[in-house]
Design a protein around this motif. Structure first.
Motif, PDB file in Angstrom:
ATOM      1  N   GLU A   1      10.246   3.435   9.867  1.00  0.00           N
ATOM      2  CA  GLU A   1       9.742   4.164   8.709  1.00  0.00           C
ATOM      3  C   GLU A   1       8.304   4.624   8.950  1.00  0.00           C
ATOM      4  N   GLY A   2       7.510   3.743   9.553  1.00  0.00           N
ATOM      5  CA  GLY A   2       6.134   4.108   9.857  1.00  0.00           C
ATOM      6  C   GLY A   2       6.046   5.210  10.886  1.00  0.00           C
TER       7      GLY A   2
ATOM      8  N   GLU B   1      10.713  -6.566   8.261  1.00  0.00           N
ATOM      9  CA  GLU B   1       9.512  -5.940   8.819  1.00  0.00           C
ATOM     10  C   GLU B   1       9.836  -5.051  10.008  1.00  0.00           C
ATOM     11  N   THR B   2      10.817  -5.444  10.820  1.00  0.00           N
ATOM     12  CA  THR B   2      11.177  -4.590  11.961  1.00  0.00           C
ATOM     13  C   THR B   2      11.717  -3.251  11.490  1.00  0.00           C
TER      14      THR B   2
ATOM     15  N   MET C   1       0.843  -1.196   0.000  1.00  0.00           N
ATOM     16  CA  MET C   1       0.000   0.000   0.000  1.00  0.00           C
ATOM     17  C   MET C   1       0.881   1.251   0.000  1.00  0.00           C
ATOM     18  N   ASP C   2       0.521   2.199  -0.823  1.00  0.00           N
ATOM     19  CA  ASP C   2       1.208   3.485  -0.846  1.00  0.00           C
ATOM     20  C   ASP C   2       0.812   4.265   0.414  1.00  0.00           C
ATOM     21  N   PRO C   3       1.783   4.633   1.265  1.00  0.00           N
ATOM     22  CA  PRO C   3       1.446   5.358   2.500  1.00  0.00           C
ATOM     23  C   PRO C   3       0.634   6.627   2.252  1.00  0.00           C
ATOM     24  N   GLU C   4       0.839   7.252   1.119  1.00  0.00           N
ATOM     25  CA  GLU C   4       0.127   8.504   0.855  1.00  0.00           C
ATOM     26  C   GLU C   4      -1.383   8.305   0.754  1.00  0.00           C
TER      27      GLU C   4
ATOM     28  N   LEU D   1       4.757  10.713  12.217  1.00  0.00           N
ATOM     29  CA  LEU D   1       5.140  11.957  12.881  1.00  0.00           C
ATOM     30  C   LEU D   1       5.061  13.133  11.925  1.00  0.00           C
ATOM     31  N   GLY D   2       5.455  12.907  10.686  1.00  0.00           N
ATOM     32  CA  GLY D   2       5.392  13.973   9.704  1.00  0.00           C
ATOM     33  C   GLY D   2       3.982  14.477   9.461  1.00  0.00           C
TER      34      GLY D   2
END
Length: 246
Positions: free
Chosen positions: A157-158, A151-152, A1-4, A163-164
């Motif tokens: 990254e998540g 995965e860790t 999935m694209d985070p955006e 936070l952003g």
């Protein structure tokens, strides 16, 4: 999935709505009228608002590493780091901290400025008491059979992505105006916490009106009391929180 594709859903209001929905599902699944709600660190922002919005769902609320006033937290964290750097004549820390002073000040509180303040507070035990790092905590997912090594790595990254999206809103959080709390409320406070400093929640719970309130100090903990003093944490839940569900 694209985070955006989910970026616009990362708001405090959505997190609160999700927490309430989850509480309702748990209540229905296990056939219980109410739950005990515990929040830690960033989670205290969500949990506090969930308790205020839907007190009917919860026996009590326990804040661990509680955020009461986000900007005051930044100031206290910075002041501690600066005091410690001066006390130990730590040239590198002093140079970096002075580069962002006054903090938070009137300039935008960016991720980069936060990192400077936090890293030196945490270097002096502000995240884990008496430790200059918390590898035991951040490396813990590597011990889990549920995650691969790859995965860790996505956990960080998540965190950075989230936070952003929520930082600006998070920095406006201020519960000092909440003078009455609708359900029993407890603060579990790390004496050495300078990640979410203990002073604001200690002052808040001393003043707030609630059906029941209790401050529990963890004298050998900073921000990670459940991991730093796990025995006392469990005993405190059994002593102060469990009876509220009876």
């Amino acid at each position: 999935m694209d985070p955006e594709t989910i970026a616009d859903t990362l708001t405090i209001a959505q997190y609160v709505a999700d927490a309430i929905e989850l509480a309702e599902q748990i209540r229905e699944r296990y056939g219980v009228p109410k739950l005990i709600l515990i929040g830690h660190s960033w989670g205290t922002i969500i949990a506090t608002q969930a308790a205020l919005d839907r007190p009917d769902l919860f026996h009590a609320y326990v804040g661990v590493g509680q955020v009461i006033d986000a900007r005051a937290n930044e100031r206290l964290c910075f002041e501690y780091a600066l005091d410690q750097a001066r006390e130990h004549n730590h040239t590198e820390a002093l140079e970096q901290l002075e580069s962002i002073a006054p903090y938070p000040g009137d300039e935008p509180v960016t991720r980069e400025r936060i990192i400077v303040a936090r890293q030196w507070a945490q270097y002096r035990g502000g995240l884990s008491a008496y430790r200059d790092d918390s590898k035991y905590f951040f490396g813990a997912p590597e011990l889990s059979p549920e995650y691969t090594v790859e995965e860790t790595e996505t956990i960080g990254e998540g965190n950075e992505f989230t936070l952003g999206r929520v930082l600006d809103e998070m920095l406006t959080v201020d519960y000092t105006g909440v003078t009455e709390f609708p359900i029993p409320v407890l603060m579990f406070l790390g004496r050495h916490d300078y990640t979410t400093p203990a002073q604001p929640p200690a002052e808040w719970i001393a003043a707030v009106e609630a059906p029941y309130k209790q401050a529990v100090w963890f004298e050998h903990s900073a921000h990670l009391a459940p991991w730093e003093e796990p025995g006392k944490f469990l005993v405190s839940l059994l002593t102060y929180v469990r009876p509220l569900a009876d």
